[in-house]
Write a protein that holds these residues in place. Structure first.
Motif, short mmCIF file in Angstrom:
data_model
loop_
_atom_site.label_atom_id
_atom_site.label_comp_id
_atom_site.label_asym_id
_atom_site.label_seq_id
_atom_site.Cartn_x
_atom_site.Cartn_y
_atom_site.Cartn_z
N LEU A 84 33.05 38.27 38.35
CA LEU A 84 33.49 39.28 37.41
C LEU A 84 34.81 39.05 37.35
N LYS A 85 35.86 38.66 38.05
CA LYS A 85 37.22 38.52 37.94
C LYS A 85 37.28 37.18 36.62
N ASN A 87 35.19 36.74 34.52
CA ASN A 87 34.70 37.12 33.16
C ASN A 87 35.71 38.12 32.56
N LYS A 88 36.40 38.88 33.32
CA LYS A 88 37.71 39.91 32.97
C LYS A 88 38.85 38.91 32.47
N GLU A 89 38.86 37.76 33.17
CA GLU A 89 40.17 37.01 32.41
C GLU A 89 39.71 36.40 31.27
N GLU A 91 37.64 37.83 28.89
CA GLU A 91 37.86 38.59 27.98
C GLU A 91 39.41 38.96 27.45
N ASP A 92 40.21 39.01 28.62
CA ASP A 92 41.66 39.16 28.29
C ASP A 92 42.21 38.05 27.27
#
Length: 172
Positions: A84-85, A87-89, A91-92
């Motif tokens: 999840l971390k 994937n968030k990175e 996207e950012d």
């Protein structure tokens, strides 16, 4: 190839069916290989528990299994959190790339449109009032310059008039 005959539809159909049979056999073999690999992995890493013994020994085996399950659940949770971390990175970073590159705006076409047409496009067919933009403009009357004929006169008079106006502004 120019002299070769065209393949008949029955021959083409026969060859297609043969290819599909071979592919189906390969898929079944691949499934069997995957199943055999799973069985071998489970036999190597997860031996069958020893069910011989009294109730206390079986309780001990169950406790070991529960502790192993808890450890596996923790590892799974940690792996999910990492994913999840990441994937968030990702996207950012995608957003940053779009910000840096910028969104290319398409070239706008110049369209000549009257105010009435524009209002009809915005408001729909309900708009029936016609706008005459020139009707609202302020009317300006051109002044005729009478001073242009007197401008040839005495220049000292102009200087005296400017001095009088300057005194008038200073006094107020």
């Amino acid at each position: 190839f120019p002299n070769s005959k065209k393949m008949t539809s029955s021959r083409r159909h026969h060859l297609k069916s043969l290819i599909l049979q071979v592919a189906q056999g390969m898929l079944e073999q691949e499934k069997a290989d995957i199943e055999a690999a799973k069985e071998a992995y489970m036999a190597e890493h997860c031996p069958a528990p020893d069910m011989n013994g009294d109730q206390a020994a079986l309780m001990e085996v169950c406790k070991k299994l529960h502790s192993a399950l808890d450890k596996i659940d923790e590892d799974r949770y940690d792996a999910e959190a990492k994913v999840l971390k990441a994937n968030k990175e990702i996207e950012d970073l995608k957003i940053k790339v779009v910000d840096l590159v910028g969104v290319k705006k398409p070239a706008l076409k110049k369209v000549r449109m009257s105010a009435d047409t524009m209002l009809k496009a915005l408001l729909g067919s309900k708009h029936t009032v016609t706008m005459d933009l020139r009707a609202n403009l302020k009317q300006v009357k051109k002044e005729t310059k009478e001073e242009s004929t007197e401008a040839v006169g005495d220049w000292r008079k102009n200087i005296e008039d400017k001095a009088d106006r300057k005194k008038m502004f200073e006094s107020s």
